[in-house]
Scaffold this motif. Sequence first.
Motif, PDB file in Angstrom:
ATOM      1  N   TYR A 192       0.814  -1.219   0.000  1.00 30.56           N
ATOM      2  CA  TYR A 192       0.000   0.000   0.000  1.00 30.56           C
ATOM      3  C   TYR A 192       0.845   1.265   0.000  1.00 30.56           C
ATOM      4  O   TYR A 192       0.434   2.302  -0.531  1.00 30.56           O
ATOM      5  N   GLN A 193       2.013   1.216   0.609  1.00 29.30           N
ATOM      6  CA  GLN A 193       2.882   2.388   0.634  1.00 29.30           C
ATOM      7  C   GLN A 193       3.693   2.521  -0.655  1.00 29.30           C
ATOM      8  O   GLN A 193       3.999   3.625  -1.093  1.00 29.30           O
ATOM      9  N   ASN A 194       4.033   1.380  -1.269  1.00 31.94           N
ATOM     10  CA  ASN A 194       4.840   1.386  -2.494  1.00 31.94           C
ATOM     11  C   ASN A 194       4.215   0.443  -3.526  1.00 31.94           C
ATOM     12  O   ASN A 194       4.707  -0.673  -3.755  1.00 31.94           O
TER      13      ASN A 194
END
Length: 246
Positions: free
Chosen positions: A46-48
């Motif tokens: 979700y972050q990358n």
Amino acid sequence: TVYGNTDESDEVEFRIWDASEGRLKVANVEGRDELFFTPNELIGDYQNPAIFENTVQETQRINLNKGWSWVSFNVEGNEFDDLNALFENLNLQTSDIVVSNGPARFDTYEIDADNPSATGWYGTLSANGGLSANKMYKIRLSEAQTLYTTGARVNPSEWSIELNQNWNWLPFIINARVPINQAMARFDAAPGDLIKSQSEFAIYDGANGWKGTLQYLSSGEGYMLRASQAQSFSYPSYFANKATLE
């Protein structure tokens, strides 16, 4: 989510469906054309997140009948010169055949049980460069199945074909279902000219245009055209980005 039947690292390819154009585009992931299947692996988070991007390559799907199919292509790729690679995803049998016209050429498929490496397509099509988007082909298979072929989009503004007087095998390189009077707008027709698919036909009438059971030309299909005069023919270029026309 991708499932695999074995622990082997099979290659995984991705496609993006562009509904605005009705095209299936080849995608890459983080700049890679393919990934290798690994059980329980996650790509991105979700972050990358992993980024999918389309390329200039597209995939065309063609439904093939048991028996004869009249087909044409709206993409053209490197596999066209190698029928074994082009038809790799099909379940083929001995005496399956691909035929072209102008000039008349054909390839047949032969299964060599004693020497499997010799199994494949043989004939004058393979000996003369394989297949092309400039041709319509008649393909006879032992069972109905679906052909997927990948390549660069054929550009209608750069495509043309030389038609002979009398009968021609006409490819349809537009990725759309186009009313016949629009598709044939650049054809210098005369009363009595005839076009037919495998199951429908239309005759040109000077006052009313094309009339008959064949009302649309459709992506992936091939046609036979009887012309009263030889001429150069092309499809209107503004159909290039149309998914469907009604």
